[in-house]
Scaffold this motif. Structure first.
Motif, mmCIF file in Angstrom:
data_model
loop_
_atom_site.group_PDB
_atom_site.id
_atom_site.type_symbol
_atom_site.label_atom_id
_atom_site.label_comp_id
_atom_site.label_asym_id
_atom_site.label_seq_id
_atom_site.Cartn_x
_atom_site.Cartn_y
_atom_site.Cartn_z
ATOM 1 N N ASP A 1 0.842 -1.205 0.000
ATOM 2 C CA ASP A 1 0.000 0.000 0.000
ATOM 3 C C ASP A 1 0.872 1.248 0.000
ATOM 4 O OD1 ASP A 1 -2.379 -1.407 -0.031
ATOM 5 O OD2 ASP A 1 -2.675 -1.300 2.153
ATOM 6 N N GLY B 1 0.112 2.650 -3.248
ATOM 7 C CA GLY B 1 -1.120 3.299 -2.816
ATOM 8 C C GLY B 1 -1.516 4.474 -3.683
ATOM 9 N N TRP B 2 -0.546 5.265 -4.102
ATOM 10 C CA TRP B 2 -0.838 6.412 -4.961
ATOM 11 C C TRP B 2 -1.487 5.970 -6.275
ATOM 12 C CZ3 TRP B 2 1.476 6.358 -9.726
ATOM 13 C CH2 TRP B 2 2.545 5.461 -9.880
ATOM 14 N N ILE C 1 -3.291 3.152 -6.716
ATOM 15 C CA ILE C 1 -4.621 2.607 -6.432
ATOM 16 C C ILE C 1 -5.660 3.725 -6.434
ATOM 17 C CG2 ILE C 1 -6.046 1.480 -4.664
ATOM 18 C CD1 ILE C 1 -4.189 -0.433 -6.155
ATOM 19 N N ASN C 2 -5.272 4.892 -5.954
ATOM 20 C CA ASN C 2 -6.202 6.015 -5.879
ATOM 21 C C ASN C 2 -6.595 6.566 -7.249
ATOM 22 O OD1 ASN C 2 -6.160 5.862 -3.085
ATOM 23 N ND2 ASN C 2 -4.452 7.274 -2.917
ATOM 24 N N LEU C 3 -5.893 6.181 -8.305
ATOM 25 C CA LEU C 3 -6.218 6.675 -9.643
ATOM 26 C C LEU C 3 -7.479 6.039 -10.212
ATOM 27 C CD1 LEU C 3 -2.662 6.687 -11.267
ATOM 28 C CD2 LEU C 3 -3.947 8.646 -10.405
ATOM 29 N N GLY C 4 -7.850 4.893 -9.707
ATOM 30 C CA GLY C 4 -9.040 4.204 -10.185
ATOM 31 C C GLY C 4 -8.733 3.287 -11.352
ATOM 32 N N ASN D 1 -5.006 2.326 -12.455
ATOM 33 C CA ASN D 1 -4.214 1.848 -11.323
ATOM 34 C C ASN D 1 -3.539 0.511 -11.650
ATOM 35 O OD1 ASN D 1 -6.574 0.313 -11.229
ATOM 36 N ND2 ASN D 1 -7.186 1.044 -9.205
ATOM 37 N N THR E 1 -6.507 -6.457 -3.057
ATOM 38 C CA THR E 1 -6.860 -5.089 -3.417
ATOM 39 C C THR E 1 -8.012 -5.031 -4.422
ATOM 40 O OG1 THR E 1 -4.573 -4.426 -3.036
ATOM 41 C CG2 THR E 1 -5.919 -2.924 -4.314
#
Length: 149
Positions: free
Chosen positions: A9, A13-14, A16-19, A23, A111
């Motif tokens: 993460d 993690g950065w 994953i936040n993109l969608g 991601n 995830t």
């Protein structure tokens, strides 16, 4: 796997936040780049290139010998040691990348799965099939750019 989730993460993690699908595309690109670089620097690229060229030449000769099974068998015997040498070169980077890839795939499963069901990423494909698709595409591109054999 919980202790590794925090680690992955932190690293990804950065992204994953993109969608979705961005991601998974970015994570797959990073993983594929990492494994390709390991492959490039742990193998003798010049020798692998020459082995592949020799194998290709022998295979072309075999295609021309369809009417002569004895000569064809002789050429196939020349091919076997080259294939074994090629496998020896490929084995070392495979050992180095195997465990990290298994751990990352486990994290990706956690995830990209909600309530026991895979999240659909692209073309209605699950995260795993999307990962495989992206990985194949990125691998072809990265290998051509970095001239990895």
């Amino acid at each position: 796997m919980a202790f590794l989730s925090g680690f992955f993460d932190l690293i990804f993690g950065w992204a994953i936040n993109l969608g979705a699908p961005y991601n998974l595309m970015i994570i797959t690109f990073i993983i594929t780049l990492f494994t390709t670089l390991i492959y490039k620097f742990t193998t003798n690229q010049e020798r692998l290139k020459s082995i592949r060229e020799e194998m290709k030449n022998i295979q072309n000769e075999i295609k021309g010998l369809k009417s002569s099974p004895e000569k064809m068998l002789e050429k196939q015997k020349q091919l076997s040691p080259l294939m074994m040498e090629s496998y020896k070169h490929i084995f070392k980077p495979m050992l180095i990348t195997f465990l990290p890839l298994i751990l990352i795939l486990g994290w990706l499963r956690e995830t990209f799965t909600t309530n026991g069901e895979d999240i659909k990423i692209i073309f209605g494909l699950s995260w795993l099939w999307s990962y495989i698709l992206f990985s194949v595409i990125f691998s072809i591109i990265i290998r051509k750019v970095l001239k990895v054999y």
